[in-house]
Each structure stands twice: as structure tokens, then as C-alpha cells.
Design an enzyme around this catalytic site. Sequence first.
Site, PDB file in Angstrom:
ATOM      1  CG  HIS A   1      -1.724   1.761   1.499  1.00  0.00           C
ATOM      2  ND1 HIS A   1      -1.894   2.601   2.298  1.00  0.00           N
ATOM      3  CD2 HIS A   1      -2.935   0.840   0.411  1.00  0.00           C
ATOM      4  CE1 HIS A   1      -2.880   2.567   2.481  1.00  0.00           C
ATOM      5  NE2 HIS A   1      -3.440   2.804   1.155  1.00  0.00           N
TER       6      HIS A   1
ATOM      7  CD  GLU B   1      -3.311   1.381  -3.153  1.00  0.00           C
ATOM      8  OE1 GLU B   1      -4.130   1.873  -2.743  1.00  0.00           O
ATOM      9  OE2 GLU B   1      -1.571   2.068  -2.775  1.00  0.00           O
TER      10      GLU B   1
ATOM     11  CG  ASP C   1      -3.784   6.408  -4.018  1.00  0.00           C
ATOM     12  OD1 ASP C   1      -4.524   6.229  -3.350  1.00  0.00           O
ATOM     13  OD2 ASP C   1      -2.968   6.652  -3.349  1.00  0.00           O
TER      14      ASP C   1
ATOM     15  CG  HIS D   1      -3.850   9.005   0.030  1.00  0.00           C
ATOM     16  ND1 HIS D   1      -3.714  10.158   0.168  1.00  0.00           N
ATOM     17  CD2 HIS D   1      -4.479   7.585  -0.068  1.00  0.00           C
ATOM     18  CE1 HIS D   1      -5.104   9.477   1.321  1.00  0.00           C
ATOM     19  NE2 HIS D   1      -4.994   8.504   1.158  1.00  0.00           N
TER      20      HIS D   1
ATOM     21  CD  GLU E   1      -8.076   5.427  -3.985  1.00  0.00           C
ATOM     22  OE1 GLU E   1      -7.294   4.105  -3.430  1.00  0.00           O
ATOM     23  OE2 GLU E   1      -8.747   5.173  -3.632  1.00  0.00           O
TER      24      GLU E   1
HETATM   25  O1  G3P Z   1      -6.162   1.783  -1.417  1.00  0.00           O
HETATM   26  C1  G3P Z   1      -6.474   0.675  -1.248  1.00  0.00           C
HETATM   27  C2  G3P Z   1      -7.446   1.771   0.687  1.00  0.00           C
HETATM   28  O2  G3P Z   1      -6.126   1.383   1.719  1.00  0.00           O
HETATM   29  C3  G3P Z   1      -7.803   2.845   0.256  1.00  0.00           C
HETATM   30  O3  G3P Z   1      -7.137   3.730   0.657  1.00  0.00           O
HETATM   31  O4  G3P Z   1      -6.717   6.044   1.134  1.00  0.00           O
HETATM   32  O5  G3P Z   1      -5.260   5.073   0.900  1.00  0.00           O
HETATM   33  O6  G3P Z   1      -6.092   4.952  -1.065  1.00  0.00           O
HETATM   34  P1  G3P Z   1      -6.444   5.573   1.099  1.00  0.00           P
HETATM   35 CA    CA Z   2      -5.070   3.962  -2.555  1.00  0.00          CA
END
Ligand code: G3P
Ligand code: CA
Length: 348
Positions: free
Chosen positions: A51, A78, A80, A93, A171
Site C-alpha cells: 500500500h 499500490e 493513487d 495519495h 487507484e
Molecule cells: O487503496 C487501498 C485503500 O487503502 C484505500 O485507501 O485512502 O489509502 O487510498 P487510501
Molecule cells: Ca489507495
Amino acid sequence: MGWLRVLLTAIAAAVLAVIIVLIVSRLISDPSSGRTLVRALGIPRPAVIAHRGASYLAPEETRPAFLMARELGADYLEFDIQRTKDGVLIALHDDDLSRTTNVAEVFPGREKDTIDTFTFAELQQLDAGSWFNRQNPERARGSFKGLGILRLEDIIEIAESGTTRPGIYIETKAAQRFPGIERQLVEALAAHGWMSGRGSQGRARLIFQSFEPDSLARLKELAPDVPRLLLIDEVMTSKDGWKGILKKATEVGAGIGTYGYRWAFGPHWSLRDAPTRHIMTWPWYTGDAHRAGLFVHAWTIDDPWEMWMVRVGGADGIFTNRAELALATYGRERHEDLHSLWNRIGYQ
Ligand code: G3P
Ligand code: CA
């Protein structure tokens, strides 16, 4: 020896409770159905999804975070995706740059401006690493100072090189702020050969995720063969209910991103909020999702007990800031110590 009897009784009760949880979880969640679902899509199980990279060990979504996640052996990197004012797809993020860069020093007054108001050349003037050193002195490294914000292409290049070949798990963040970002993303991935077929051993090397069903619907149209996962949070579950969420997820994707125990009981939790703080990684939710044909990747799971609970509860993978810990918990550590890994990737 009354205390000994109490202690033994407590241990026996704890062991019994664990056994009951194991049996009930297995019965309710039926892990074999999840296994079938992810196998059909070529997604490893349990998937360890780094993440924001190995973000416990290095500044999130930066080069060392992704290099470390790759070398640790995480299944997916992972991140964003957002877009600069001049159309460059970058990994970040937050909506703004205030938490993870020195924007306040370099562009005073623009701390809370959203990323789409900055050009990529402006972003390149920022230091996206020093905040981590200040916040985590025990994990600080001089080499983190001055790290840059990465473009999509930089992360692709990281995923394609090195001793392992992780997939990428992208994401679409605040997608409504970036009209057409899904098409741009798919075209950019196609240009780098990431839209054609699967990676080594038939593994799905690309997965899309979003909290926004509309964004996933657009991705479904543009790239129907790429697995998609609908992330959910407490606002969505309170608004749509679990059944409504499952319906939405099946309409736009193949998976659902449920949230874990730590998040559900996060720092802002209070008893008053309990009715709206649903914990979505319980095996009965996972079982429902599997029966609806959805694989389950839980976010964001950082404690070993929770990694274990989520797995026993039947989930098919986890988003984790602690890829090193998750891989060890699942018996997949690569037996190279962190010191040597840092040296090897050039961040001594
Ligand atoms: O993307 C996976 C999940 O952790 C979503 O939360 O806010 O960390 O992108 P965020
Ligand atoms: Ca994310």
C-alpha cells in the site's frame, strides 16, 4: 494454587475461542470459493499489496518505497493516480501536497491547493521524502531527503525491473476532478504494453481500484479484461447498506475492498459512533462477497494478528503498509535482511 487454576482456565478458554473462530470462519466464508474466483482472474492468494509501496519503511509512493516493496516480494505495488495541470499522471495519495512535501517552503500560500493546479515541473521542485524522516526518526535515512514525486511511467519502470516482477494496483483518486483520466490511464498503460495479456505464470499484473463506482464503470468499458475492485468505506456502507454495496461492486467490478479492524476502530472511534462503524472483514461479509462472485482485498492491514484474522476469515488478500511483515506472517519472506536490501537498491 488458585491462581494457577485461573491461569490454566483462561488459557484453555482462549484456545477454545480461537478454535471456534477458526471453525466458524471457515464454515461461513468458504475460502475455496475465493480461491476459485481469484484463480480465474490470475490473482495470487493471499495477495500482498504494498500500500503506497513499502510505506512503513520509506516515504509513501516514492522510488525507495516501491523498490523496497518489489524486492521484498510483494505481489502488487499500490498507488493513487492523479493528474497535474499540464496533464502528467503522477502518484500521490492526498488531494494536496502539504502532508508529504515541503510545498509550504517552496510555494508559500499554495499548501492546500489541489494537485491539478501544479505543473509537473513545479512538482519536481518539491522534496517528498524529508517529512518521513522527521515523522519517523527511527526509520529515517539521509537518502530519503529530496525524493521526487513519481510519474506513472516511473512506477511501471520499477515494476518491470529488479529481481521480482510485481503487478501494479492503481487507484483512480478523486477521479471526478480529472475528467477523462481513465482513458488517459488506459492509453498510457497500453503504450507501455501493460494492457496486453497477463504476466509471468498467467498472473494478473494490473488491477484497478476506486472508491468511485463511476470511475470503475468507465474503466470497465475501456479495459473490460482488467480486474477492478470497488473500495468501500463507512460512509458508503452507511449510505447504501451492505446489499447495496455488493450490488454496486458486481455492476462495476470483480472485487470489493473491505476495511479492516484497525481502521474501523481507528483513532476517531467512539462508542457513540459504533452503529455506523461497521467492520467489514468479518467472515460473514467475506462469504457474502464470494457468493456474489466478488474477490475480497481488505485495507489497510498492518498488524500480524489482523493479517491472520483477515486470512482466516477468508479474504483473498490485503493492502498493507507493512509488506515486510505481511510476507513474513504468510511465510513468504525472502531471507535477505533489510540492511542488505537497502544497500542493493541504493538507499543505504
Ligand atoms: O487503496 C487501498 C485503500 O487503502 C484505500 O485507501 O485512502 O489509502 O487510498 P487510501
Ligand atoms: Ca489507495
